[in-house]
Design a protein around this motif. Structure first.
Motif, mmCIF file in Angstrom:
data_model
loop_
_atom_site.group_PDB
_atom_site.id
_atom_site.type_symbol
_atom_site.label_atom_id
_atom_site.label_comp_id
_atom_site.label_asym_id
_atom_site.label_seq_id
_atom_site.Cartn_x
_atom_site.Cartn_y
_atom_site.Cartn_z
ATOM 1 N N TRP A 151 0.838 -1.210 0.000
ATOM 2 C CA TRP A 151 0.000 0.000 0.000
ATOM 3 C C TRP A 151 0.866 1.250 0.000
ATOM 4 O O TRP A 151 0.501 2.271 -0.600
ATOM 5 C CB TRP A 151 -0.937 -0.011 1.212
ATOM 6 N N GLN B 204 2.568 1.850 -3.641
ATOM 7 C CA GLN B 204 1.764 2.360 -4.746
ATOM 8 C C GLN B 204 1.160 3.743 -4.480
ATOM 9 O O GLN B 204 0.260 4.184 -5.183
ATOM 10 C CB GLN B 204 0.674 1.367 -5.111
ATOM 11 N N ARG C 121 -1.577 6.574 -9.444
ATOM 12 C CA ARG C 121 -1.220 5.239 -8.956
ATOM 13 C C ARG C 121 -2.303 4.829 -7.950
ATOM 14 O O ARG C 121 -3.482 4.872 -8.274
ATOM 15 C CB ARG C 121 0.183 5.271 -8.323
ATOM 16 N N GLY C 122 -1.901 4.457 -6.733
ATOM 17 C CA GLY C 122 -2.889 4.018 -5.752
ATOM 18 C C GLY C 122 -3.551 5.132 -4.976
ATOM 19 O O GLY C 122 -4.423 4.871 -4.148
ATOM 20 N N ILE D 10 -4.475 -3.884 -4.215
ATOM 21 C CA ILE D 10 -3.056 -3.805 -4.562
ATOM 22 C C ILE D 10 -2.917 -4.142 -6.030
ATOM 23 O O ILE D 10 -3.432 -5.154 -6.498
ATOM 24 C CB ILE D 10 -2.236 -4.783 -3.700
ATOM 25 N N SER D 11 -2.229 -3.274 -6.764
ATOM 26 C CA SER D 11 -2.037 -3.495 -8.193
ATOM 27 C C SER D 11 -0.561 -3.723 -8.496
ATOM 28 O O SER D 11 0.295 -2.927 -8.086
ATOM 29 C CB SER D 11 -2.548 -2.282 -8.990
ATOM 30 N N SER D 12 -0.271 -4.778 -9.220
ATOM 31 C CA SER D 12 1.131 -5.091 -9.543
ATOM 32 C C SER D 12 1.776 -3.991 -10.378
ATOM 33 O O SER D 12 2.978 -3.750 -10.284
ATOM 34 C CB SER D 12 1.209 -6.423 -10.291
ATOM 35 N N GLU D 13 0.984 -3.282 -11.170
ATOM 36 C CA GLU D 13 1.539 -2.242 -12.040
ATOM 37 C C GLU D 13 2.032 -1.031 -11.253
ATOM 38 O O GLU D 13 2.790 -0.218 -11.776
ATOM 39 C CB GLU D 13 0.499 -1.781 -13.065
ATOM 40 N N TRP D 14 1.596 -0.902 -10.001
ATOM 41 C CA TRP D 14 2.000 0.237 -9.185
ATOM 42 C C TRP D 14 3.034 -0.136 -8.129
ATOM 43 O O TRP D 14 3.395 0.699 -7.304
ATOM 44 C CB TRP D 14 0.781 0.836 -8.483
ATOM 45 N N GLN D 15 3.516 -1.343 -8.128
ATOM 46 C CA GLN D 15 4.409 -1.795 -7.069
ATOM 47 C C GLN D 15 5.866 -1.403 -7.287
ATOM 48 O O GLN D 15 6.671 -1.433 -6.359
ATOM 49 C CB GLN D 15 4.294 -3.310 -6.886
#
Length: 216
Positions: A72, A75, A80-81, A103-108
Motif C-alpha cells: 500500500w 503504490q 497510482r494508488g 493492490i495493483s502489480s503495475e504500481w508496485q
C-alpha cells in the motif's frame, strides 16, 4: 477597577487561553499517535535534511505484518494508488486522486529517482527506497512561478513490533530557505495533519482487510 480595565483584562485572559489552546493543538498534531521514543528516533531519510526547522512525526499500529502493509505504501501517488485520504478534498484542487482499495502489480515498482505525483503537474522524488521498510519522498510545491521557499522530506517507515503488529511512522521535515517560509508551511501543516491521519487510517484498514472501514 474601571470598566475599560476589566474589559482589557478579559481580552488578555481570553487571548492567553486561546494561545495556549492553539499551541497545545499544534504540539498534538505534530506528534499524533507517536510515542516519546518514536519522536526522538532517527528514521530513514532524516539524513537528507541535516537541519530541519519543522518536524512532524505521526504513527499508527497496524495489525498486520510489514509484508501486508508495504504494497500500500509502494503504490502511493496520483495516477497510482492515491493517498487513501479525503480524495474529495484533494480533488477540489484538481489533484485527480482516486485512492485504490486493491493492490495493483503495475504500481508496485518504485525506485530511487522516480517521480511520485501529488497532482498531475506537481511531483516529489523518491529519494530513498528500502522495500518492506521505508519510502522517502523529497521535494517541495512551488508557489506559482516562485520556487518553494523550503526543502521537504516525507518518510514512510515500517517497524515490525514483537508478535506481528506493524508500526507505521510518517515523518515530515521542512528546512526553510526563505524568511517567509513559515508563513506558508505552518497553515499547510495543519491541513497536512488532517489529511495524514486519514491516510494512515486508510492504510491501516486496507492492510488489515477491513473493507467496511475503507469504504466509510
Amino acid at each position: 477597577m474601571k470598566c475599560g480595565d476589566a474589559s482589557a483584562t478579559r481580552t488578555v485572559a481570553v487571548g492567553s487561553v486561546a494561545a495556549v489552546l492553539v499551541a497545545s493543538l499544534r504540539a498534538w498534531s505534530l506528534r499524533w499517535g507517536a510515542s516519546d521514543a518514536e519522536l526522538d528516533m532517527a528514521l530513514a531519510g532524516d539524513e537528507l535534511l541535516a537541519r530541519a526547522n519543522l518536524t512532524a512525526t505521526r504513527a499508527i499500529t497496524i495489525h498486520a505484518d510489514t509484508d501486508a502493509v508495504w504494497p500500500w505504501i509502494a503504490q502511493l501517488g496520483q495516477g497510482r494508488g492515491g493517498f487513501y485520504s479525503y480524495d474529495f478534498l484533494d480533488n477540489l484542487l484538481g489533484c485527480d486522486i482516486h485512492s485504490a482499495d486493491r493492490i495493483s502489480s503495475e504500481w508496485q515498482s518504485v525506485t530511487v529517482g522516480a517521480e511520485i505525483n501529488l497532482h498531475p503537474e506537481v511531483a516529489l522524488t523518491a529519494a530513498l527506497v528500502q522495500p518492506g521498510r521505508a519510502l522517502v519522498l523529497r521535494g517541495a510545491v512551488p508557489v506559482g512561478r516562485i520556487p518553494a521557499p523550503y526543502d521537504f522530506t516525507w518518510a514512510f517507515v515500517l517497524r515490525e513490533e514483537p508478535g506481528g503488529p506493524t508500526r507505521l511512522l510518517v515523518r515530515e521535515r521542512y528546512a526553510y530557505a526563505r524568511w517567509w517560509a513559515p508563513l506558508l508551511v505552518e497553515p499547510v501543516e495543519l491541513i497536512s495533519f488532517i489529511m495524514s491521519q486519514r491516510m494512515m487510517r486508510g492504510i491501516k484498514h486496507r492492510a488489515q482487510g477491513d473493507v467496511r472501514s475503507v469504504a466509510a
